[in-house]
Design a protein around this motif. Structure first.
Motif, PDB file in Angstrom:
ATOM      1  N   UNK A 135       0.821  -1.375  -0.113  1.00  0.00           N
ATOM      2  CA  UNK A 135      -0.016  -0.051  -0.148  1.00  0.00           C
ATOM      3  C   UNK A 135       0.786   1.254   0.158  1.00  0.00           C
ATOM      4  N   UNK A 136       1.887   1.166   0.742  1.00  0.00           N
ATOM      5  CA  UNK A 136       2.864   2.294   0.796  1.00  0.00           C
ATOM      6  C   UNK A 136       3.413   2.644  -0.431  1.00  0.00           C
ATOM      7  N   UNK A 137       3.828   1.753  -1.193  1.00  0.00           N
ATOM      8  CA  UNK A 137       4.450   1.545  -2.504  1.00  0.00           C
ATOM      9  C   UNK A 137       3.444   2.247  -3.638  1.00  0.00           C
ATOM     10  N   UNK A 138       2.165   1.869  -3.313  1.00  0.00           N
ATOM     11  CA  UNK A 138       1.154   2.297  -4.141  1.00  0.00           C
ATOM     12  C   UNK A 138       0.890   3.661  -4.147  1.00  0.00           C
ATOM     13  N   UNK A 139       0.649   4.177  -3.027  1.00  0.00           N
ATOM     14  CA  UNK A 139       0.705   5.652  -2.583  1.00  0.00           C
ATOM     15  C   UNK A 139       1.913   6.416  -3.106  1.00  0.00           C
ATOM     16  N   UNK A 140       3.152   5.895  -2.839  1.00  0.00           N
ATOM     17  CA  UNK A 140       4.280   6.479  -3.448  1.00  0.00           C
ATOM     18  C   UNK A 140       4.264   6.693  -4.952  1.00  0.00           C
ATOM     19  N   UNK A 141       3.913   5.720  -5.559  1.00  0.00           N
ATOM     20  CA  UNK A 141       3.673   5.859  -7.175  1.00  0.00           C
ATOM     21  C   UNK A 141       2.508   6.750  -7.465  1.00  0.00           C
ATOM     22  N   UNK A 142       1.528   7.100  -6.660  1.00  0.00           N
ATOM     23  CA  UNK A 142       0.535   7.968  -7.015  1.00  0.00           C
ATOM     24  C   UNK A 142       0.999   9.494  -6.525  1.00  0.00           C
ATOM     25  N   UNK A 143       2.049   9.444  -5.984  1.00  0.00           N
ATOM     26  CA  UNK A 143       2.448  10.829  -5.598  1.00  0.00           C
ATOM     27  C   UNK A 143       1.796  11.308  -3.913  1.00  0.00           C
ATOM     28  N   UNK A 144       1.245  10.501  -3.368  1.00  0.00           N
ATOM     29  CA  UNK A 144       0.592  10.746  -2.095  1.00  0.00           C
ATOM     30  C   UNK A 144       1.746  10.220  -0.968  1.00  0.00           C
ATOM     31  N   UNK A 145       2.764  11.249  -0.795  1.00  0.00           N
ATOM     32  CA  UNK A 145       3.868  10.837  -0.196  1.00  0.00           C
ATOM     33  C   UNK A 145       3.451  10.716   1.443  1.00  0.00           C
ATOM     34  N   UNK A 146       2.723  11.537   2.048  1.00  0.00           N
ATOM     35  CA  UNK A 146       2.477  11.457   3.336  1.00  0.00           C
ATOM     36  C   UNK A 146       1.696  10.226   3.716  1.00  0.00           C
ATOM     37  N   UNK A 147       0.728   9.778   2.864  1.00  0.00           N
ATOM     38  CA  UNK A 147       0.208   8.484   3.192  1.00  0.00           C
ATOM     39  C   UNK A 147       1.098   7.320   2.855  1.00  0.00           C
ATOM     40  N   UNK A 148       2.047   7.415   1.981  1.00  0.00           N
ATOM     41  CA  UNK A 148       2.933   6.370   1.531  1.00  0.00           C
ATOM     42  C   UNK A 148       3.677   6.103   2.936  1.00  0.00           C
ATOM     43  N   UNK A 149       4.174   7.324   3.334  1.00  0.00           N
ATOM     44  CA  UNK A 149       5.208   7.499   4.490  1.00  0.00           C
ATOM     45  C   UNK A 149       4.537   6.452   5.805  1.00  0.00           C
ATOM     46  N   UNK A 150       3.497   6.856   5.935  1.00  0.00           N
ATOM     47  CA  UNK A 150       2.627   6.428   7.206  1.00  0.00           C
ATOM     48  C   UNK A 150       2.840   4.700   6.937  1.00  0.00           C
ATOM     49  N   UNK A 151       2.691   4.374   5.799  1.00  0.00           N
ATOM     50  CA  UNK A 151       2.499   2.839   5.721  1.00  0.00           C
ATOM     51  C   UNK A 151       3.965   2.058   5.427  1.00  0.00           C
ATOM     52  N   UNK A 152       4.862   2.807   4.755  1.00  0.00           N
ATOM     53  CA  UNK A 152       6.164   2.145   4.753  1.00  0.00           C
ATOM     54  C   UNK A 152       6.837   2.205   6.045  1.00  0.00           C
ATOM     55  N   UNK A 153       6.424   3.111   7.118  1.00  0.00           N
ATOM     56  CA  UNK A 153       7.166   3.105   8.204  1.00  0.00           C
ATOM     57  C   UNK A 153       7.120   1.907   9.202  1.00  0.00           C
ATOM     58  N   UNK A 154       6.185   1.086   8.799  1.00  0.00           N
ATOM     59  CA  UNK A 154       5.602   0.011   9.561  1.00  0.00           C
ATOM     60  C   UNK A 154       5.704  -1.230   8.473  1.00  0.00           C
ATOM     61  N   UNK A 155       6.509  -1.223   7.485  1.00  0.00           N
ATOM     62  CA  UNK A 155       6.552  -2.327   6.308  1.00  0.00           C
ATOM     63  C   UNK A 155       7.656  -3.005   6.502  1.00  0.00           C
ATOM     64  N   UNK A 156       8.637  -3.173   5.204  1.00  0.00           N
ATOM     65  CA  UNK A 156       9.566  -4.198   5.289  1.00  0.00           C
ATOM     66  C   UNK A 156      11.002  -3.496   5.090  1.00  0.00           C
ATOM     67  N   UNK A 157      11.808  -4.442   4.766  1.00  0.00           N
ATOM     68  CA  UNK A 157      13.050  -3.852   4.192  1.00  0.00           C
ATOM     69  C   UNK A 157      13.063  -3.099   2.886  1.00  0.00           C
ATOM     70  N   UNK A 158      12.211  -3.694   2.099  1.00  0.00           N
ATOM     71  CA  UNK A 158      11.975  -2.987   1.060  1.00  0.00           C
ATOM     72  C   UNK A 158      11.241  -1.470   1.239  1.00  0.00           C
TER      73      UNK A 158
END
Length: 324
Positions: free
Chosen positions: A133-156
């Motif tokens: 989901x974080x990668x999806x938001x990043x690709x859409x340019x929704x950086x704040x939402x992307x950051x929120x999800x990626x912070x509790x994600x994986x090594x990637x």
């Protein structure tokens, strides 16, 4: 027999979708799934709803498909379905087809993470799903939402956060690039995740392709001196120093870092609390007693957009990198 009956129902409903009878098919998917749920035949209901959501979205009927997708997640919860590869794959199948403009996607994501929190192994929700989901938001340019999800994600996720921080920084003419990296690295360190903080830092530096000079740093008073890069951006130097300091018995250096860089990070809402959390986590420095829900206020401030526009790019002076 039940599986055979479900198969016949699916064939009939798919034919309706292929014939353009979208409303009729949508209602029938819902009706049959509701009947299965009342009979606690959750596996048949889930299969039906997944098929319907995918079929309708493939035919550009995103609102109807989203309704079935949300009903599928409600059924996941009713069934107390375990979080495993098969159940997550259904979610990803649907997310891949969701238009970013479809209003039902927000509810679908909310229900999905509620399900993974309740039926999975992670209190924040499944890391692989957060990464997707974080990668999806990043690709859409929704950086704040992307950051929120990626912070509790994986090594990637950690590596992608470095790239995201640099990309986001390029859109801000009012702050130095390093402040976007600092907000991520400090959050990781507040969660005691040195590994992910380091991966994000290295990914950012690689993306930025910065020219640097070198300075000495010792991990312990008696330790060997090593060379580390220094930067023109004080936020980058501060972030690197904090990252290095938490990897040694450096409470005195940490206190000096706070004193030297305090005039810079005090201007950013939430950073004081992050620094206090890091001090408590790594050096047993007692946090100041404050009123209110600090963590909630902090997360709200960090996830509502980029840094404020009054941040100083530079701080006069810096602590000795080789300080014992």
């Amino acid at each position: 027999m039940a599986q055979k009956g479900t198969g016949k129902t699916l064939e009939k409903l798919k034919s309706s979708v292929n014939d353009g009878k979208y409303y009729e098919a949508h209602q029938m998917y819902r009706t049959v799934a509701r009947r299965y749920n009342k009979q606690e035949k959750y596996s048949q209901s889930i299969k039906l709803l997944h098929d319907g959501a995918v079929s309708l979205m493939q035919h550009k009927q995103s609102a109807s498909g989203s309704d079935l997708a949300n009903y599928m997640m409600e059924t996941y919860m009713l069934a107390n379905l375990p979080v495993d590869e098969k159940s997550l794959d259904r979610v990803i199948d649907i997310l891949e087809l969701y238009p970013s403009t479809e209003v039902g996607r927000k509810a679908f994501l909310s229900k999905t993470f509620s399900w993974t929190q309740k039926n999975g192994d992670y209190s924040e929700g499944d890391p692989e799903l957060h990464d997707y989901v974080g990668t999806m938001f990043y690709q859409e340019g929704q950086y704040s939402l992307a950051e929120e999800h990626l912070l509790v994600g994986t090594d990637h996720s950690a590596e992608l956060l470095g790239e995201l921080s640099y990309t986001w920084a390029q859109q801000d003419a009012n702050n130095g690039n390093g402040i976007y990296l600092a907000r991520v690295v400090l959050q990781y360190l507040a969660m005691k995740s040195i590994r992910h903080a380091t991966m994000t830092f290295n990914s950012f530096i690689k993306a930025a392709n910065l020219s640097t000079s070198q300075a000495d740093f010792r991990y312990s008073p008696a330790g060997e001196t090593v060379k580390v890069p220094t930067f023109d951006d004080s936020w980058l130097n501060f972030t690197q120093l904090v990252l290095l300091t938490v990897q040694r018995d450096g409470s005195a250096l940490f206190t000096q870092l706070k004193s030297t860089y305090g005039p810079m990070y005090h201007q950013q809402k939430g950073f004081d609390d992050l620094i206090d959390d890091i001090g408590a986590a790594f050096f047993n420095i007692q946090k100041p007693r404050k009123q209110g829900n600090i963590m909630q206020d902090l997360m709200n401030s960090l996830f509502t957009g980029g840094p404020s526009t009054n941040a100083s790019r530079q701080v006069t002076g810096s602590p000795s990198l080789g300080l014992d």
